[in-house]
Design a protein around this motif. Structure first.
Motif, mmCIF file in Angstrom:
data_model
loop_
_atom_site.group_PDB
_atom_site.id
_atom_site.type_symbol
_atom_site.label_atom_id
_atom_site.label_comp_id
_atom_site.label_asym_id
_atom_site.label_seq_id
_atom_site.Cartn_x
_atom_site.Cartn_y
_atom_site.Cartn_z
ATOM 1 N N VAL A 278 9.309 -20.410 -11.274
ATOM 2 C CA VAL A 278 10.269 -20.450 -10.173
ATOM 3 C C VAL A 278 10.332 -19.124 -10.186
ATOM 4 C CG1 VAL A 278 10.944 -21.317 -8.421
ATOM 5 C CG2 VAL A 278 9.666 -22.620 -9.911
ATOM 6 N N LEU A 279 10.317 -17.799 -9.297
ATOM 7 C CA LEU A 279 11.303 -16.798 -9.227
ATOM 8 C C LEU A 279 12.753 -17.197 -7.248
ATOM 9 C CD1 LEU A 279 8.652 -14.942 -10.249
ATOM 10 C CD2 LEU A 279 10.948 -14.364 -11.445
ATOM 11 N N LYS A 280 13.484 -16.904 -7.384
ATOM 12 C CA LYS A 280 14.121 -16.630 -5.823
ATOM 13 C C LYS A 280 14.923 -15.590 -6.333
ATOM 14 C CE LYS A 280 14.785 -22.081 -6.442
ATOM 15 N NZ LYS A 280 15.324 -22.806 -7.094
ATOM 16 N N ALA A 281 15.155 -14.880 -4.490
ATOM 17 C CA ALA A 281 15.726 -13.785 -4.750
ATOM 18 C C ALA A 281 16.777 -14.086 -3.472
ATOM 19 C CB ALA A 281 15.102 -12.615 -4.724
ATOM 20 N N ILE A 282 18.209 -13.237 -2.887
ATOM 21 C CA ILE A 282 18.263 -13.083 -1.597
ATOM 22 C C ILE A 282 19.208 -12.183 -1.867
ATOM 23 C CG2 ILE A 282 20.043 -14.957 -2.761
ATOM 24 C CD1 ILE A 282 20.226 -15.919 0.609
ATOM 25 N N VAL A 283 19.218 -10.860 -0.966
ATOM 26 C CA VAL A 283 20.518 -9.792 -0.908
ATOM 27 C C VAL A 283 22.050 -11.017 -0.227
ATOM 28 C CG1 VAL A 283 21.969 -7.880 0.638
ATOM 29 C CG2 VAL A 283 19.030 -8.779 0.388
ATOM 30 N N ASN A 284 23.066 -10.141 -1.725
ATOM 31 C CA ASN A 284 24.042 -10.980 -1.791
ATOM 32 C C ASN A 284 25.084 -10.219 -0.907
ATOM 33 O OD1 ASN A 284 23.432 -13.029 -3.336
ATOM 34 N ND2 ASN A 284 23.422 -11.709 -5.143
ATOM 35 N N ASN A 285 24.906 -9.445 -0.791
ATOM 36 C CA ASN A 285 25.906 -7.757 0.019
ATOM 37 C C ASN A 285 25.281 -6.753 0.229
ATOM 38 O OD1 ASN A 285 28.097 -7.682 1.139
ATOM 39 N ND2 ASN A 285 29.898 -8.443 -0.609
ATOM 40 N N THR A 286 25.931 -5.826 1.211
ATOM 41 C CA THR A 286 25.189 -4.750 1.415
ATOM 42 C C THR A 286 26.685 -4.315 1.273
ATOM 43 O OG1 THR A 286 25.574 -5.297 4.123
ATOM 44 C CG2 THR A 286 23.239 -5.798 2.742
ATOM 45 N N TYR A 287 26.533 -2.588 1.277
ATOM 46 C CA TYR A 287 27.664 -1.724 1.607
ATOM 47 C C TYR A 287 27.203 -0.339 2.167
ATOM 48 C CZ TYR A 287 28.904 -4.383 -2.972
ATOM 49 O OH TYR A 287 28.810 -5.219 -4.170
ATOM 50 N N MET A 288 27.879 0.698 2.141
ATOM 51 C CA MET A 288 27.767 1.298 3.290
ATOM 52 C C MET A 288 25.814 2.023 3.098
ATOM 53 S SD MET A 288 29.668 2.541 5.342
ATOM 54 C CE MET A 288 29.569 4.234 5.705
ATOM 55 N N ASN A 289 25.564 1.976 1.461
ATOM 56 C CA ASN A 289 24.433 2.832 0.597
ATOM 57 C C ASN A 289 23.641 2.363 0.683
ATOM 58 O OD1 ASN A 289 26.795 5.539 2.381
ATOM 59 N ND2 ASN A 289 24.529 5.501 3.423
ATOM 60 N N SER A 290 24.209 0.826 -0.203
ATOM 61 C CA SER A 290 23.632 0.348 -1.037
ATOM 62 C C SER A 290 23.999 -1.611 -0.382
ATOM 63 C CB SER A 290 24.036 0.334 -2.329
ATOM 64 O OG SER A 290 25.295 0.383 -2.423
ATOM 65 N N GLU A 322 13.976 13.009 2.641
ATOM 66 C CA GLU A 322 15.147 14.208 1.539
ATOM 67 C C GLU A 322 15.851 13.092 0.971
ATOM 68 O OE1 GLU A 322 17.675 16.116 4.320
ATOM 69 O OE2 GLU A 322 15.947 17.673 4.961
ATOM 70 N N GLY A 323 15.750 12.144 0.598
ATOM 71 C CA GLY A 323 16.091 11.415 -0.475
ATOM 72 C C GLY A 323 17.919 11.247 -0.612
ATOM 73 N N THR A 324 17.981 11.554 1.137
ATOM 74 C CA THR A 324 19.255 10.959 1.161
ATOM 75 C C THR A 324 19.691 9.183 1.386
ATOM 76 O OG1 THR A 324 20.079 13.188 1.721
ATOM 77 C CG2 THR A 324 21.113 11.367 3.069
ATOM 78 N N PRO A 325 20.359 9.250 0.153
ATOM 79 C CA PRO A 325 20.725 7.120 1.389
ATOM 80 C C PRO A 325 20.951 6.995 2.210
ATOM 81 C CG PRO A 325 21.961 8.205 -0.723
ATOM 82 C CD PRO A 325 21.455 8.747 -0.428
ATOM 83 N N GLN A 326 20.518 5.897 3.084
ATOM 84 C CA GLN A 326 20.622 5.838 4.470
ATOM 85 C C GLN A 326 21.278 4.481 4.954
ATOM 86 O OE1 GLN A 326 18.947 7.382 7.104
ATOM 87 N NE2 GLN A 326 19.419 8.731 4.986
ATOM 88 N N PRO A 327 21.971 3.982 5.928
ATOM 89 C CA PRO A 327 22.953 3.069 6.211
ATOM 90 C C PRO A 327 22.632 1.818 6.230
ATOM 91 C CG PRO A 327 22.954 4.955 7.835
ATOM 92 C CD PRO A 327 22.059 5.115 7.188
ATOM 93 N N LEU A 328 23.236 1.039 5.709
ATOM 94 C CA LEU A 328 22.546 0.168 6.092
ATOM 95 C C LEU A 328 23.371 -1.417 6.328
ATOM 96 C CD1 LEU A 328 21.805 -1.238 1.977
ATOM 97 C CD2 LEU A 328 19.624 -0.499 3.906
ATOM 98 N N PRO A 329 22.903 -2.545 7.080
ATOM 99 C CA PRO A 329 23.303 -3.294 8.242
ATOM 100 C C PRO A 329 24.610 -4.515 7.191
ATOM 101 C CG PRO A 329 21.212 -3.989 8.134
ATOM 102 C CD PRO A 329 21.754 -2.758 7.914
ATOM 103 N N PRO A 330 25.331 -4.391 7.220
ATOM 104 C CA PRO A 330 26.136 -5.700 6.565
ATOM 105 C C PRO A 330 25.418 -7.408 7.320
ATOM 106 C CG PRO A 330 27.643 -4.823 8.838
ATOM 107 C CD PRO A 330 26.045 -4.479 8.548
ATOM 108 N N ILE A 331 25.415 -7.974 6.266
ATOM 109 C CA ILE A 331 25.438 -9.056 5.815
ATOM 110 C C ILE A 331 26.147 -10.481 6.351
ATOM 111 C CG2 ILE A 331 23.141 -8.805 4.280
ATOM 112 C CD1 ILE A 331 24.486 -10.666 2.631
ATOM 113 N N ARG A 332 25.715 -12.034 6.861
ATOM 114 C CA ARG A 332 26.650 -12.766 7.590
ATOM 115 C C ARG A 332 26.219 -13.708 6.138
ATOM 116 N NH1 ARG A 332 25.426 -13.924 11.560
ATOM 117 N NH2 ARG A 332 23.592 -15.722 11.699
#
Length: 587
Positions: A278-290, A322-332
């Motif tokens: 059983v594999l479980k995944a979730i986004v724990n946190n976001t930063y500016m570009n990761s 162009e390979g530039t990291p894009q901004p990501l939304p913060p999570i709750r």
């Protein structure tokens, strides 16, 4: 005098430069003329086919992890002579992607064998058959444990390094093992830090609910997923974990993410054919570009309870054309466990940056003096010992001066002039180690130490000192240094005792007008019990070189009198107690 000695020092540097080609050839050519190859080395080459690729026609990281694990396992088994299982994998930084039609070249070899475990180094490069280009993809260290079918304990034979590169990896493997063992303690210390907890309160934002990214998937472990012991391949488990982590990351950004790093992780239990994973995944946190995605793998058979197999943390980015990291939304984060994961993700990011900045970069890329604080102490200590052990394994030192079995050697490398002073000793190695690691007593025998005061007893192996040295010229100011002293007892028989020194920066001890602040890049002692020899090394910076310049130029032998005073100091205190006690055991 220093300016007049410049031509002599340059000649010494040229002598060492001329010997480099011979040194490189020595690492690859044996005395009988044959090309040397590490007996544990295993190579794998795979051409990337569409079935190995993702939506971007790039090699799936999960597939790459499977190949890396298989290659490393074969290397471990070649040394152990019996089946091996993956125990852990250190941080992996993926520098480049690999496209369909390109060739993946993987090389693995055992760096060091301990009692029943081994560290295996893995190098991954990519080759373009049409342009004849080759580039590095990643480098990793994996730990494997030897397991016999009859479950009897396996005691591995020691590994004997031959080339300079092998000696460096062999020596530093013990320090990396030490860091793996205290990894959880570092995490706990950061989370309990008051300043860290206060910063967390301001970090939580409310945009995308973390629950939206949750993924759960199940896999049936079949014979093709297992090794010859019917245990699930560690690489296969990592590949499945990477798959669900990618889905979780995609749900947050509504795009195709790129995996950049995988944090150090440990396999906590085995899985075998017939298991439901059983594999479980979730986004724990976001930063500016990761973003960090946490993944958990659990196994069960029938109605038995879930068994925790592994947890991993992966960092993703979303790149534009162009390979530039894009901004990501913060999570709750969700309440309770979600908030805990949110906080731990921030702590892991700090650990990840410290490890990458202080450990992963080359010694010449690290500033002379790095800011010290409790959270990066472990990595500064590692870098301190790593630099000295690396310097000690260098070959083709040039003999500059010798007097009564006390020898001075020099070596020019990477724009630095290094020197080594070596002599025999008449006291037990452990006793010499205890005395020389206590810098507060060094002024008793070293005239260059006018004052030495302990600033911070970090732990039993690391101490920070302030050292004051005399002025080089009559009119000049005296110098002071802020030094981190890291000491290590031998890990195995034949290893040296190590006392490593390097400069650090403390906010409580900033430079003042009354002193010239000096810097020490790499210095310290290695003490061998078997040969009963002691060596002092220094990768001389501008603040240190004037004190030894006349010795290097052959115009004096002050190094000899200093070492004589050191020997007398050791003999005088042979049976006395030291201010610093020895570590209870080698790591």
């Amino acid at each position: 005098n220093w300016q007049n000695d410049g031509s002599v020092l340059r000649r010494a540097a040229v002598m060492t430069s001329v010997s480099r080609l011979a040194e490189e050839m020595e690492e690859f050519i044996l005395e009988n003329g044959e090309v040397y190859r590490n007996p544990t080395e295993v190579k794998m080459s795979q051409i990337v086919l569409p079935c190995h690729a993702n939506h971007c026609q790039e090699l799936s990281v999960g597939q790459l992890l499977k190949w890396m694990d298989s290659t490393a396992c074969l290397s471990a088994e070649r040394h152990a002579g019996c089946p091996c299982v993956t125990a852990s994998m250190d941080d992996i930084y993926f520098e480049h992607t690999i496209g369909v039609g390109q060739v993946v070249n993987i090389k693995a070899k055992v760096n060091r064998a301990f009692n029943s475990s081994m560290e295996v180094g893995i190098d991954v490069t990519c080759e373009d058959l049409f342009t004849d280009r080759c580039w590095k993809v990643c480098h990793a260290f994996a730990t494997f444990v030897a397991r016999r079918a009859d479950e009897q304990k396996v005691v591995l034979k020691p590994l004997v390094p031959h080339t300079q590169a092998e000696q460096v990896e062999y020596s530093i493997a013990a320090e990396r093992r030490r860091m793996r063992l205290i990894h959880d303690d570092i995490m706990t210390d950061i989370l309990n830090n008051t300043a860290f907890q206060e910063s967390i309160c301001h970090a939580i934002q409310t945009t995308v609910p973390a629950e939206r990214t949750r993924v759960e998937s199940v896999e049936l472990v079949l014979p093709p997923h297992a090794n010859h012991q019917v245990n699930t391949f560690g690489g296969q488990i990592m590949a499945w974990m990477e798959n669900v982590a990618t889905i979780a990351a995609s749900r947050l950004c509504n795009a195709h993410p790129t995996l950049r790093t995988i944090d150090m992780f440990h396999f906590r239990g085995p899985s075998s054919v017939g298991d439901r994973l059983v594999l479980k995944a979730i986004v724990n946190n976001t930063y500016m570009n990761s973003m960090e995605v946490g993944v958990c793998a659990e196994a069960y058979k029938g109605e038995e309870p879930l068994r925790h197999i592994n947890s991993a943390f992966m960092t993703f980015e979303v790149l534009d054309d162009e390979g530039t990291p894009q901004p990501l939304p913060p999570i709750r984060p969700e309440p309770k466990d979600g908030k805990r994961r949110f906080q731990e993700a921030i702590a892991r990011k700090k650990i990840r940056l410290d490890r990458k900045y202080i450990i992963s970069c080359k010694q010449t890329e690290v500033p002379l003096s790095v800011p010290w604080d409790p959270s990066n102490q472990v990595y500064l200590s590692y870098n301190n010992v790593f630099a000295l052990k690396t310097l000690a394994t260098r070959k083709n030192w040039v003999l500059s001066h010798e007097k009564n079995k006390v020898t001075l050697y020099t070596k020019e490398e990477n724009r630095f002039l290094c020197f080594r002073i070596e002599s025999e000793m008449e006291v037990p190695a452990e006793r010499a180690f205890l005395l020389l690691s206590d810098l507060s007593r060094r002024q008793e025998w070293d005239k260059h130490y006018k004052l030495c005061e302990m600033i911070n007893q970090v732990d039993e192996d690391d101490v920070i000192y302030r050292v004051v040295t005399p002025s080089v010229s009559k009119e000049g100011k005296v110098q002071d240094f802020i030094l981190l002293a890291s000491r290590r007892p031998p890990c195995d028989k034949g290893d040296p005792y190590v006392v490593a020194l390097r400069s650090v920066t403390l906010p409580t001890h900033l430079p003042t007008e009354d002193f010239n602040r000096g810097e020490v890049m790499c210095a310290g002692f290695t003490i061998y019990e078997v040969s009963n020899t002691i060596s002092y090394y220094n990768q001389a910076s501008s603040g240190v070189l004037p004190y030894i310049s006349t010795d290097i130029a052959g115009l004096s032998s002050s190094f000899y009198s200093t070492f004589c005073r050191c020997s007398q100091f050791l003999l005088k205190n042979k049976d006395m107690s030291s201010n610093i006690t020895s570590s209870s055991s080698a790591q």
